[in-house]
Design a protein around this motif. Structure first.
Motif, short mmCIF file in Angstrom:
data_model
loop_
_atom_site.label_atom_id
_atom_site.label_comp_id
_atom_site.label_asym_id
_atom_site.label_seq_id
_atom_site.Cartn_x
_atom_site.Cartn_y
_atom_site.Cartn_z
N ALA A 72 0.85 -1.18 0.00
CA ALA A 72 0.00 0.00 0.00
C ALA A 72 0.89 1.23 0.00
CB ALA A 72 -0.92 0.01 1.22
N THR A 73 0.38 2.32 -0.58
CA THR A 73 1.13 3.57 -0.61
C THR A 73 0.52 4.64 0.28
OG1 THR A 73 -0.10 4.29 -2.58
CG2 THR A 73 2.02 3.18 -2.94
N VAL A 74 -0.80 4.57 0.52
CA VAL A 74 -1.48 5.57 1.34
C VAL A 74 -2.42 4.87 2.32
CG1 VAL A 74 -2.98 7.60 1.41
CG2 VAL A 74 -1.40 7.29 -0.51
N LEU A 75 -2.18 5.05 3.60
CA LEU A 75 -3.08 4.57 4.64
C LEU A 75 -3.77 5.81 5.23
CD1 LEU A 75 -0.75 2.02 6.49
CD2 LEU A 75 -2.19 1.63 4.49
N TRP B 114 -9.65 5.03 4.69
CA TRP B 114 -9.44 4.13 3.56
C TRP B 114 -7.96 3.86 3.33
CZ3 TRP B 114 -14.02 2.31 2.14
CH2 TRP B 114 -15.15 3.12 2.31
N PHE B 115 -7.68 2.72 2.70
CA PHE B 115 -6.35 2.44 2.16
C PHE B 115 -6.50 1.60 0.91
CE2 PHE B 115 -7.16 -1.33 4.64
CZ PHE B 115 -6.44 -2.36 4.04
N GLU B 116 -5.51 1.72 0.04
CA GLU B 116 -5.49 0.86 -1.14
C GLU B 116 -4.47 -0.25 -0.90
OE1 GLU B 116 -1.51 2.14 -2.13
OE2 GLU B 116 -3.18 3.12 -1.11
N GLU B 117 -4.73 -1.41 -1.50
CA GLU B 117 -3.78 -2.53 -1.41
C GLU B 117 -3.62 -3.14 -2.79
OE1 GLU B 117 -3.71 -5.15 2.08
OE2 GLU B 117 -3.93 -6.82 0.68
N ASP B 118 -2.38 -3.24 -3.23
CA ASP B 118 -2.05 -3.79 -4.54
C ASP B 118 -1.40 -5.16 -4.39
OD1 ASP B 118 -2.91 -1.41 -5.67
OD2 ASP B 118 -0.89 -0.57 -5.81
N HIS B 119 -1.74 -6.06 -5.30
CA HIS B 119 -1.05 -7.35 -5.42
C HIS B 119 -0.39 -7.43 -6.80
CE1 HIS B 119 -3.40 -8.51 -1.96
NE2 HIS B 119 -3.04 -9.78 -2.02
N VAL B 120 0.84 -7.90 -6.84
CA VAL B 120 1.49 -8.29 -8.09
C VAL B 120 1.96 -9.73 -7.90
CG1 VAL B 120 3.33 -7.83 -9.75
CG2 VAL B 120 2.24 -5.93 -8.54
N ILE B 121 1.62 -10.59 -8.86
CA ILE B 121 1.89 -12.02 -8.71
C ILE B 121 2.66 -12.51 -9.94
CG2 ILE B 121 0.88 -14.32 -8.43
CD1 ILE B 121 -1.51 -13.04 -7.10
N ILE C 1 -9.84 1.05 6.81
CA ILE C 1 -8.94 0.87 7.94
C ILE C 1 -9.70 0.14 9.05
CG2 ILE C 1 -7.70 2.10 9.77
CD1 ILE C 1 -6.27 2.40 7.14
N PRO C 2 -9.09 -0.86 9.69
CA PRO C 2 -9.80 -1.58 10.76
C PRO C 2 -10.34 -0.64 11.84
CG PRO C 2 -7.77 -2.70 10.20
CD PRO C 2 -7.76 -1.39 9.46
N LYS C 3 -11.52 -0.95 12.34
CA LYS C 3 -12.12 -0.14 13.38
C LYS C 3 -11.23 -0.13 14.62
CE LYS C 3 -16.96 -0.66 12.03
NZ LYS C 3 -18.31 -1.13 12.46
#
Length: 276
Positions: free
Chosen positions: A241-244, A248-255, A272-274
């Motif tokens: 992730a680049t921004v928490l 909200w946050f984004e999460e990227d996967h590269v496989i 973001i978790p409560k």
């Protein structure tokens, strides 16, 4: 878990009528008590593939909105073909449980890449060993992570301890690294192994955990690109992730597959978790 091909069983669809299908989600395909988002995406892609019936076309992109977190068990899928072409088809899929929509997805089907890339930027995931080293942590049913990430019981999942700081109570960058492969009978079926790779675009524990933000991080939207048929063997996964943000946050996967080719790219928007 029963059988030696659990992911094949997950994708087994019952035809309920024109454009309508049924599926049964085994409890292993869950995170905590709820069905894993990547598994729901794979089932939606399987329904879209059946709705089109074009053998050469595969789900190259799936964009899913998660509206409700279903329980394991019976689900129904309704497909609507939006475009039927020779090279590209588009199918909308709704996954429902007990008359409540859980996932609304758009599946784009097309031809997979087969040749070497014409251009590719350097990728951090390529620095990972092609197979899990001796210190990689197997996520088994009795491992603390495996007691929550039940999905690991339906495949072979191993985590890089040098990235997974949350496992030792430390903090670090919002990055996870892991190795993954389906069971042999699932891997032997190319249609199953392809959708397994699609599912893996959501395989990582939330990278927020490395920042001490523990707990459920519900995915609101997930888009996954399936680039090519994975070669048999271990897949390398890098989640980051680049921004928490505050909410909200984004999460990227590269496989990468065992041949070192990019097979999956995904990005999700999650909460973001409560209490974090």
């Amino acid at each position: 878990m029963t059988g030696t091909r659990p992911f094949t069983d997950l994708l087994a669809l019952e035809v309920l009528g024109e454009g309508h299908f049924g599926a049964t989600v085994d409890p292993i395909w869950t995170i905590g008590p709820k069905v894993h988002g990547g598994c729901m995406m794979a089932v939606c892609a399987a329904a879209a593939r059946r709705a089109i019936g074009a053998v050469a076309l595969q789900p190259i992109a799936v964009s899913a909105n998660y509206l409700h977190a279903p329980d394991p068990g019976a689900v129904t899928l309704t497909t609507t073909v939006r475009k039927r072409g020779r090279q590209v088809c588009v199918v909308d899929v709704e996954l429902r449980q007990r008359d409540r929509t859980a996932v609304s997805a758009t599946v784009t089907l097309g031809l997979l890449d087969v040749s070497a890339p014409r251009h590719q930027e350097p990728l951090a995931v390529a620095a990972m060993a092609s197979a899990p080293p001796a210190d990689a942590i197997p996520v088994t049913a009795d491992h603390p992570m495996g007691q929550i990430v039940h999905v690991a019981r339906g495949c072979d999942l191993r985590v890089d301890p040098s990235a997974a700081h949350y496992l030792s109570g430390r903090q670090g960058d919002p990055i996870n690294r892991m190795w993954l492969r389906p069971f042999a009978d699932d891997e032997a079926d190319t249609d199953t192994s392809l959708l397994f790779a699609l599912m893996a675009g959501d395989i990582s524990a939330p990278v927020t955990m490395n920042r001490g933000m523990l707990g459920w991080a519900p995915t609101v939207q997930l888009t996954t690109y399936l680039r090519r048929q994975p070669a048999p063997g271990w897949m390398r996964v890098l989640a980051s992730a680049t921004v928490l943000g505050d909410t909200w946050f984004e999460e990227d996967h590269v496989i990468l597959d065992a041949a070192g080719q990019v097979v999956v790219q995904s990005r999700q928007l999650a909460m973001i978790p409560k209490g974090a």
